[in-house]
Design an enzyme around this catalytic site. Structure first.
Site, PDB file in Angstrom:
ATOM      1  N   VAL A 123       0.839  -1.274  -0.154  1.00 23.63           N
ATOM      2  CA  VAL A 123       0.008   0.010  -0.290  1.00 23.63           C
ATOM      3  C   VAL A 123       0.859   1.308   0.074  1.00 23.63           C
ATOM      4  O   VAL A 123       0.644   2.264  -0.733  1.00 23.63           O
ATOM      5  CB  VAL A 123      -0.886   0.130   1.103  1.00 23.63           C
ATOM      6  CG1 VAL A 123      -1.850   1.232   1.030  1.00 23.63           C
ATOM      7  CG2 VAL A 123      -1.709  -1.119   1.140  1.00 23.63           C
ATOM      8  N   LYS A 137      -6.470  -1.230   9.572  1.00 21.27           N
ATOM      9  CA  LYS A 137      -7.889  -1.603  10.399  1.00 21.27           C
ATOM     10  C   LYS A 137      -7.700  -1.938  11.879  1.00 21.27           C
ATOM     11  O   LYS A 137      -8.472  -1.696  12.590  1.00 21.27           O
ATOM     12  CB  LYS A 137      -8.611  -2.612   9.706  1.00 21.27           C
ATOM     13  CG  LYS A 137      -7.888  -4.000   9.649  1.00 21.27           C
ATOM     14  CD  LYS A 137      -8.467  -5.100   8.445  1.00 21.27           C
ATOM     15  CE  LYS A 137      -7.892  -4.323   7.002  1.00 21.27           C
ATOM     16  NZ  LYS A 137      -6.775  -4.750   6.795  1.00 21.27           N
ATOM     17  N   GLU A 184     -10.401   6.045   5.742  1.00 24.44           N
ATOM     18  CA  GLU A 184     -11.311   5.396   4.701  1.00 24.44           C
ATOM     19  C   GLU A 184     -10.861   4.287   4.167  1.00 24.44           C
ATOM     20  O   GLU A 184     -11.525   3.271   4.190  1.00 24.44           O
ATOM     21  CB  GLU A 184     -11.369   6.529   3.567  1.00 24.44           C
ATOM     22  CG  GLU A 184     -12.421   5.762   2.456  1.00 24.44           C
ATOM     23  CD  GLU A 184     -13.961   5.965   2.891  1.00 24.44           C
ATOM     24  OE1 GLU A 184     -14.406   4.894   2.887  1.00 24.44           O
ATOM     25  OE2 GLU A 184     -14.601   7.071   3.085  1.00 24.44           O
ATOM     26  N   ILE A 209     -13.146   0.774  -1.773  1.00 26.70           N
ATOM     27  CA  ILE A 209     -14.720   0.843  -1.764  1.00 26.70           C
ATOM     28  C   ILE A 209     -15.117   2.337  -0.627  1.00 26.70           C
ATOM     29  O   ILE A 209     -14.724   2.036   0.600  1.00 26.70           O
ATOM     30  CB  ILE A 209     -15.484  -0.116  -1.348  1.00 26.70           C
ATOM     31  CG1 ILE A 209     -14.972  -1.513  -2.038  1.00 26.70           C
ATOM     32  CG2 ILE A 209     -16.810  -0.182  -1.131  1.00 26.70           C
ATOM     33  CD1 ILE A 209     -15.718  -2.595  -1.672  1.00 26.70           C
ATOM     34  N   GLY A 255      -2.005 -14.504  -4.726  1.00 31.76           N
ATOM     35  CA  GLY A 255      -1.405 -13.470  -3.848  1.00 31.76           C
ATOM     36  C   GLY A 255      -2.551 -12.815  -3.205  1.00 31.76           C
ATOM     37  O   GLY A 255      -2.489 -11.656  -2.445  1.00 31.76           O
ATOM     38  N   GLU A 278      -2.569 -14.409   2.624  1.00 28.45           N
ATOM     39  CA  GLU A 278      -1.005 -14.286   3.155  1.00 28.45           C
ATOM     40  C   GLU A 278      -0.545 -15.788   3.343  1.00 28.45           C
ATOM     41  O   GLU A 278      -1.315 -16.706   3.332  1.00 28.45           O
ATOM     42  CB  GLU A 278      -0.852 -13.472   4.419  1.00 28.45           C
ATOM     43  CG  GLU A 278      -1.615 -12.105   4.502  1.00 28.45           C
ATOM     44  CD  GLU A 278      -0.447 -11.238   3.569  1.00 28.45           C
ATOM     45  OE1 GLU A 278       0.869 -11.508   3.489  1.00 28.45           O
ATOM     46  OE2 GLU A 278      -0.972 -10.072   3.380  1.00 28.45           O
ATOM     47  N   ASP A 315      -9.955 -10.139  10.494  1.00 22.49           N
ATOM     48  CA  ASP A 315      -9.848  -9.064   9.525  1.00 22.49           C
ATOM     49  C   ASP A 315     -11.209  -8.515   9.396  1.00 22.49           C
ATOM     50  O   ASP A 315     -11.562  -7.271   9.865  1.00 22.49           O
ATOM     51  CB  ASP A 315      -9.262  -9.509   8.476  1.00 22.49           C
ATOM     52  CG  ASP A 315      -9.345  -8.324   7.326  1.00 22.49           C
ATOM     53  OD1 ASP A 315      -8.447  -7.381   7.199  1.00 22.49           O
ATOM     54  OD2 ASP A 315     -10.409  -8.221   6.363  1.00 22.49           O
ATOM     55  N   LYS A 360     -13.060  -4.885  10.795  1.00 21.83           N
ATOM     56  CA  LYS A 360     -13.878  -3.852   9.930  1.00 21.83           C
ATOM     57  C   LYS A 360     -15.216  -3.521  10.362  1.00 21.83           C
ATOM     58  O   LYS A 360     -15.815  -2.546  10.459  1.00 21.83           O
ATOM     59  CB  LYS A 360     -13.923  -4.212   8.614  1.00 21.83           C
ATOM     60  CG  LYS A 360     -12.525  -4.637   8.094  1.00 21.83           C
ATOM     61  CD  LYS A 360     -12.462  -5.151   6.612  1.00 21.83           C
ATOM     62  CE  LYS A 360     -11.037  -5.212   6.015  1.00 21.83           C
ATOM     63  NZ  LYS A 360     -11.258  -5.879   4.640  1.00 21.83           N
ATOM     64  N   GLY A 409      -6.104  -4.627  -2.809  1.00 23.14           N
ATOM     65  CA  GLY A 409      -5.459  -4.053  -3.897  1.00 23.14           C
ATOM     66  C   GLY A 409      -4.706  -2.980  -3.723  1.00 23.14           C
ATOM     67  O   GLY A 409      -4.957  -1.876  -3.139  1.00 23.14           O
TER      68      GLY A 409
END
Length: 403
Positions: free
Chosen positions: A12, A100, A124, A131, A182, A185, A196, A200, A298
């Site tokens: 990222v 997160k 965000e 998104i 990919g 992990e 995860d 969120k 992504g």
């Protein structure tokens, strides 16, 4: 010229730099002046890159540079990322993140510091990646009381379930495919065990209801127990299996929040969300259902959300965004015991025991002693009590909520 910094140069972080370079002219038009990434913080050697001279391995360089007014934290985790974020905010710098775990566990503290220092802490990218969901909740849907938020919040698990549903691939083989592509992990625990998605849904509940929902206290179940038999049974019931994060407001102001696999009817918009795509359904008391859909991860998609937050911080340097929630002292998280759901149950044993113990809506003819049942709505506590009794006279091989 605005000076920015990036903390972390992984997938990222490198994407954030790329977005600034790729869209430099557009960014300058948006904020009214050019934005330059002055520093990139990383301990690894990236001197061979064209912008290798921008790398620093001492955080205090960023902390103590008054020119740097906005920082991207894309390091991950809650160790150095928390400490560096806290110190940036205390130094009067806005921070934007995709982290997160940090937002879900320490967000209320960091938002409080940001408010005290008159800067922004924005995130965000922490829920939907590319998104948009945080800003729509804070702005476009701000006039609503939120009744429910429900979504497919993890692309890895959705990819695995899609492979199982459409290609008859076992969970283990689908996970290997996800890793090869990919999407997962090397250690996929956070994805496949639901952690995860849990972080969120906690962030979304924090925003929706105004107090902290601690991920450690939220019920979290992943997809590791789902079999191809369950997938086939779901299909016969006109359903597909999806891992959902869900929070539901109750009349007394408390809210359920949890992560678990569900059978959802094929007519549901969420049923058509496949592969690595995510979707979040928000129900407001004025709007009804609104759905946000796209790739939840992504490099550039997530980076674009981080950069958008940074531009927002620059534009609102003199009038910060009002984002806040409490420290959890309101105890809004309601135990799941009273949550009413219809249930799918796969049971090895006598059908008469099922009919005697469960509020059966439909059941199949036994195959090799295994019966599939769809129940009428019942509370979680009641279901757990019935499962104990069923396991005393047979074996409950699967039990999932139906939505």
């Amino acid at each position: 010229m605005i000076k920015a910094a990036i903390m972390g140069h992984g997938t990222v972080g490198s994407g954030v730099y790329e977005v600034f370079e790729m869209n430099a002219e557009k960014i300058a038009r948006v904020v009214g002046q050019p934005v330059e990434v002055k520093y990139v913080l990383d301990l690894r050697d990236f001197s061979a890159l064209p912008y290798g001279h921008k790398f620093v391995n001492d955080f205090s360089v960023i902390e103590n540079d008054p020119e740097v007014t906005v920082v991207a934290e894309v390091m991950g985790g809650v160790g150095a990322a928390y400490e560096f974020t806290r110190r940036c905010l205390l130094a009067g710098k806005s921070v934007c993140t995709s982290n997160k775990e940090l937002v879900a566990t320490r967000g209320e503290e960091l938002l409080r510091i940001a408010e005290e220092k008159g800067v922004n802490y924005m995130f965000e990218a922490s829920v939907g990646g590319g998104i948009p969901i945080i800003r729509p909740m804070l702005q476009c849907l701000a006039a609503n009381e939120f009744n429910e938020i429900c979504g497919i919040l993890n692309g890895t698990t959705n990819y695995i379930l899609t492979q199982m549903i459409h290609n008859g691939v076992t969970f283990e083989d689908a996970l290997k495919q996800a890793q090869l592509n990919g999407y997962a992990e090397k250690d996929p625990t956070a994805d496949i065990e639901g952690h995860d998605a849990c972080r969120k849904i906690c962030i979304l509940a924090d925003l929706a209801f105004g107090d902290k929902f601690n991920p450690d206290q939220v019920s979290c179940e992943g997809i590791t127990k789902i079999t191809l038999e369950d997938v086939a049974n779901a299909d016969k019931l006109g359903c597909v299996i999806k891992l959902l994060g869900r929070t539901v407001r109750c009349e007394d102001g408390t809210a359920y929040a949890y992560v678990a696999p569900h059978l959802i009817h094929k007519e549901s918009p969420l049923a058509a969300v496949e592969d690595v795509f995510n979707a979040i359904m928000v129900n407001g008391n004025a709007t009804g259902d609104v759905m946000f859909y796209g790739k939840g991860a992504g490099k550039l998609a997530t980076a674009s959300a981080v950069v958008a937050d940074m531009l927002d911080c620059i534009e609102h340097a003199d009038h910060r965004r009002r984002i806040f929630w409490g420290d959890g002292s309101k105890n809004l998280l309601r135990p799941l015991d009273t949550l009413q759901s219809a249930w799918y149950v796969r049971f090895k044993g006598a059908s008469r025991d099922l009919e005697a113990l469960l509020p059966v809506e439909s059941l199949t003819e036994p195959v090799n002693g295994v019966t599939v049942v769809k129940t009428r709505k019942m509370s979680t506590a009641e279901m757990q009590e019935k499962m104990e009794k069923l396991n005393a006279c047979g074996e409950v091989r699967a039990a999932m909520r139906m939505l």
